[in-house]
Write a protein that holds these residues in place. Structure first.
Motif, PDB file in Angstrom:
ATOM      1  N   GLY A 113      51.901  10.941  36.514  1.00  0.00           N
ATOM      2  CA  GLY A 113      53.191  10.332  36.785  1.00  0.00           C
ATOM      3  C   GLY A 113      54.411  11.200  36.563  1.00  0.00           C
ATOM      4  O   GLY A 113      55.529  10.711  36.632  1.00  0.00           O
ATOM      5  N   ASN A 114      54.190  12.500  36.287  1.00  0.00           N
ATOM      6  CA  ASN A 114      55.351  13.368  36.061  1.00  0.00           C
ATOM      7  C   ASN A 114      55.015  14.832  36.341  1.00  0.00           C
ATOM      8  O   ASN A 114      53.880  15.166  36.676  1.00  0.00           O
ATOM      9  N   THR A 115      56.027  15.671  36.200  1.00  0.00           N
ATOM     10  CA  THR A 115      55.865  17.105  36.436  1.00  0.00           C
ATOM     11  C   THR A 115      55.954  17.913  35.141  1.00  0.00           C
ATOM     12  O   THR A 115      56.241  19.110  35.171  1.00  0.00           O
ATOM     13  N   GLU A 116      55.684  17.273  34.021  1.00  0.00           N
ATOM     14  CA  GLU A 116      55.650  17.981  32.741  1.00  0.00           C
ATOM     15  C   GLU A 116      54.579  19.076  32.792  1.00  0.00           C
ATOM     16  O   GLU A 116      53.673  19.016  33.621  1.00  0.00           O
ATOM     17  N   PRO A 117      54.642  20.073  31.900  1.00  0.00           N
ATOM     18  CA  PRO A 117      53.654  21.152  31.918  1.00  0.00           C
ATOM     19  C   PRO A 117      52.221  20.625  31.944  1.00  0.00           C
ATOM     20  O   PRO A 117      51.859  19.696  31.211  1.00  0.00           O
ATOM     21  N   THR A 118      51.421  21.225  32.804  1.00  0.00           N
ATOM     22  CA  THR A 118      50.043  20.808  33.019  1.00  0.00           C
ATOM     23  C   THR A 118      49.237  21.991  33.542  1.00  0.00           C
ATOM     24  O   THR A 118      49.800  23.042  33.847  1.00  0.00           O
TER      25      THR A 118
END
Length: 108
Positions: free
Chosen positions: A52-57
């Motif tokens: 659901g997001n573009t946080e570091p992954t």
């Protein structure tokens, strides 16, 4: 000849020097493959969306001949996921591992 492709949306400047060799060493040991046969590609700065997001992954794709199945994959994951968490400073839920069994006839 295991092939490892690490994709992350972290910047190259955020990656630790030598990450490629550490991935190669851990994956070779876990899979029981010779280090000399390992191929590791690290791709930073990828636009990624997860949970659901573009946080570091990150996503680590590992392809190899004759070492992947439902029973063995679960034994590989804890060690490899810990490596990703340590190298990229990410929580476990931000790290995905994809195992692909290669047919020896399609590798040259």
């Amino acid at each position: 000849m295991p092939l490892c492709y690490l994709y992350t949306n972290k910047k190259e400047s955020e990656l630790k020097d030598g990450i490629e060799s550490r991935i190669a060493n851990v994956v070779a040991e876990v899979l029981g493959k010779p280090l000399e046969r390992m191929i590791v590609t690290v791709v930073p700065n990828v636009r990624m969306f997860r949970r659901g997001n573009t946080e570091p992954t990150c996503t680590l794709e590992i392809s190899a001949v004759g070492v992947f199945d439902a029973e063995r994959n679960s034994t590989y994951s804890p060690t490899i996921k810990k490596l990703l968490q340590d190298e990229l400073d990410l929580p476990a839920e931000r790290c995905v591992i994809v195992y692909t069994d290669l047919d020896v006839n399609f590798v040259g």
